[in-house]
Motif scaffolding. Sequence first.
Motif, PDB file in Angstrom:
ATOM      1  N   ARG A 225     -65.634 -55.528 -51.764  1.00 27.23           N
ATOM      2  CA  ARG A 225     -66.261 -55.516 -52.645  1.00 27.23           C
ATOM      3  C   ARG A 225     -67.584 -56.707 -52.400  1.00 27.23           C
ATOM      4  NH1 ARG A 225     -64.272 -55.985 -58.046  1.00 27.23           N
ATOM      5  NH2 ARG A 225     -64.685 -58.254 -57.484  1.00 27.23           N
ATOM      6  N   ASP A 226     -66.637 -57.549 -52.844  1.00 34.60           N
ATOM      7  CA  ASP A 226     -68.172 -58.157 -52.795  1.00 34.60           C
ATOM      8  C   ASP A 226     -68.699 -58.768 -51.528  1.00 34.60           C
ATOM      9  OD1 ASP A 226     -66.875 -58.797 -55.590  1.00 34.60           O
ATOM     10  OD2 ASP A 226     -65.942 -60.612 -55.077  1.00 34.60           O
ATOM     11  N   SER A 227     -67.896 -58.679 -50.306  1.00 40.14           N
ATOM     12  CA  SER A 227     -68.884 -58.851 -49.322  1.00 40.14           C
ATOM     13  C   SER A 227     -69.638 -57.440 -49.694  1.00 40.14           C
ATOM     14  CB  SER A 227     -68.134 -59.002 -47.986  1.00 40.14           C
ATOM     15  OG  SER A 227     -66.691 -59.984 -48.038  1.00 40.14           O
ATOM     16  N   ALA A 228     -68.887 -56.741 -49.544  1.00 38.76           N
ATOM     17  CA  ALA A 228     -70.428 -55.378 -49.429  1.00 38.76           C
ATOM     18  C   ALA A 228     -71.179 -55.625 -50.093  1.00 38.76           C
ATOM     19  CB  ALA A 228     -69.464 -53.920 -50.136  1.00 38.76           C
ATOM     20  N   ILE A 229     -71.001 -56.185 -52.029  1.00 37.30           N
ATOM     21  CA  ILE A 229     -72.791 -56.216 -52.485  1.00 37.30           C
ATOM     22  C   ILE A 229     -73.357 -57.316 -51.454  1.00 37.30           C
ATOM     23  CG2 ILE A 229     -73.210 -56.907 -54.761  1.00 37.30           C
ATOM     24  CD1 ILE A 229     -70.653 -55.531 -55.913  1.00 37.30           C
ATOM     25  N   ALA A 230     -72.492 -58.255 -51.156  1.00 35.65           N
ATOM     26  CA  ALA A 230     -73.491 -59.511 -51.071  1.00 35.65           C
ATOM     27  C   ALA A 230     -74.199 -59.331 -49.836  1.00 35.65           C
ATOM     28  CB  ALA A 230     -73.010 -60.522 -50.724  1.00 35.65           C
ATOM     29  N   GLY A 231     -73.860 -58.304 -49.021  1.00 30.78           N
ATOM     30  CA  GLY A 231     -74.553 -57.342 -47.695  1.00 30.78           C
ATOM     31  C   GLY A 231     -74.379 -57.738 -46.692  1.00 30.78           C
ATOM     32  N   GLU A 232     -73.331 -58.663 -46.616  1.00 30.06           N
ATOM     33  CA  GLU A 232     -72.579 -59.253 -45.271  1.00 30.06           C
ATOM     34  C   GLU A 232     -71.806 -58.379 -44.970  1.00 30.06           C
ATOM     35  OE1 GLU A 232     -70.971 -63.148 -48.685  1.00 30.06           O
ATOM     36  OE2 GLU A 232     -69.200 -61.878 -47.865  1.00 30.06           O
ATOM     37  N   LEU A 233     -71.484 -57.216 -44.583  1.00 28.14           N
ATOM     38  CA  LEU A 233     -70.962 -56.332 -43.924  1.00 28.14           C
ATOM     39  C   LEU A 233     -72.109 -55.524 -43.604  1.00 28.14           C
ATOM     40  CD1 LEU A 233     -67.254 -56.465 -45.649  1.00 28.14           C
ATOM     41  CD2 LEU A 233     -67.695 -57.582 -43.075  1.00 28.14           C
ATOM     42  N   ASP A 234     -71.726 -54.394 -42.061  1.00 26.65           N
ATOM     43  CA  ASP A 234     -72.355 -53.264 -41.869  1.00 26.65           C
ATOM     44  C   ASP A 234     -72.027 -52.466 -42.907  1.00 26.65           C
ATOM     45  OD1 ASP A 234     -74.681 -54.589 -40.342  1.00 26.65           O
ATOM     46  OD2 ASP A 234     -72.936 -55.156 -39.023  1.00 26.65           O
TER      47      ASP A 234
END
Length: 522
Positions: A208-217
Amino acid sequence: MDIRSQAQVELSRCPCGGTHLPQDHWQAAEGMPHDPAELVNDLVRMGLYKPETLELAKTLTEVEMKEALLLRQMGGNPERERFCQALIKEAGGLDQVFTAAFGVHSTEFFSNTIRNSEFSRREFMKRVVVAGALIAAASCGQQQAETPDAAQSPAANAPTNLEKKDLTIGFIPITCATPIVMSEPLGFYSKYGLNVQVKKMPNWAAVRDSAIAGELDAYHMLSPMPIAITLGLGSASFPIKLASIENINGQAITVAAKHKGKVKEAKDFKGFKIGVPFPFSMHNMLIRYYLAAGGLDPDKDVQISPVPPPDSVAKMAAGEIDAMLMPDPFNQRAVFEQVGFIHLLTKDLWDGHPCCAFAASQQWIDANPNTFRAVNKAIIDAAAYADTPANRPEIAKALIERKYLNQPLPVVEAVLTGKFEDGLGNTQDVPDRIGFDPYPWKSFSKWIAAQLVRWDLMPKDKADYDKIAQDIFLTDLAAELQKELGQTPPSTAERSEKLKYDTFDPEDPAVYVDEQIKRFKV
């Protein structure tokens, strides 16, 4: 023996019998640089190391050095080393251990340390040279013999208008992620012109946090997560679309071995500490459904808490949880380790229920519409392949690799084939223990939203069931892609859902919630 000599010896052992570096090359190599990094560059220019060989060598060397770093702390004590190795295994691999220590950026932390320390960098690159030679020698003999599977050859209509070809998709190492994960080693992404790296994540909060931070496609998510994140439940609001369902069924309620003979039905769970992977998960919804129907209040009579799936078996072994409703393969792993027994498959609570999904943010979809369509199509294609029983043994072998599920083959095979030991002395044969149907029924969305309301995880004033289903579940697109693949998706977007204790009518979710509370008194 210096590093150049080591590399020469390893290449001379090539199993295919070929001579890959003529003698004059070796003579020339005598004048090659002694610095390991420069030597690697020269070997690449000479054509000995392909880029993919070098990358694999670096990955394997990092793993070796991480393990050496941890074991060195044991001070040469064999008993401590064995204990350390057991911990690594139980955690799901070295990546999980380092993530627990340094957070979601542990890989970058380790790489930066190597890069910034001259001693570490030289030692690392020296090992890469030898590892690369070993990989080159071991792989070249197979290159002619290997035949690509059906997914490897590019589709005739592979898109040529992709905005982005190199993607990173985060996943949790569970069998629910099968279509997302297997698409890398079995070639479904490359079939659609994509170069996808699947990145193992430590827990759902990190996804979730990586998604919100834009770290994953894009992401492997629990089916309720796109709803929760879009509506800002438990996190900042961040619009996410559920593109396709990854798996149906594929979970179980597992009970600690110490409770054998004592647990027969839901009421026997009173006083238990129960692990679920995340508050916004089908697992949390389904265990509450089961307990409430059995006369228990999930918020008073038991203690339900989030446990990252890779930690679940260890926590059960340590006595920290009495039971869990987890994604596989961790239920089967608990049986395999003689830590617990399978009490109930979730397909017996709701046959055909959704679990995990493929998702992407609205922002990313808007910026990469053609790429999004291609990657979703690859995953839907892979889901159909995974749903065919004859393909399951092949898939199991691909999934067990360290960088994917990192599990024993018998454990993953037991889940995918449905032929398994339940920990109670029985051998079960349940072919549909897990299925892979990508169609995102809007009735799934409405049932999930109804349960979020029922258990006070979503305010009633946010429960616009039709809007949630329409805005977040991309049912029409999934159907369109299925048709392009020659599949036959359902002709309707929602259906009546038959569960163990009742039937869900998607026409009126609010009435369903009221009826549940009235009937089960909670």
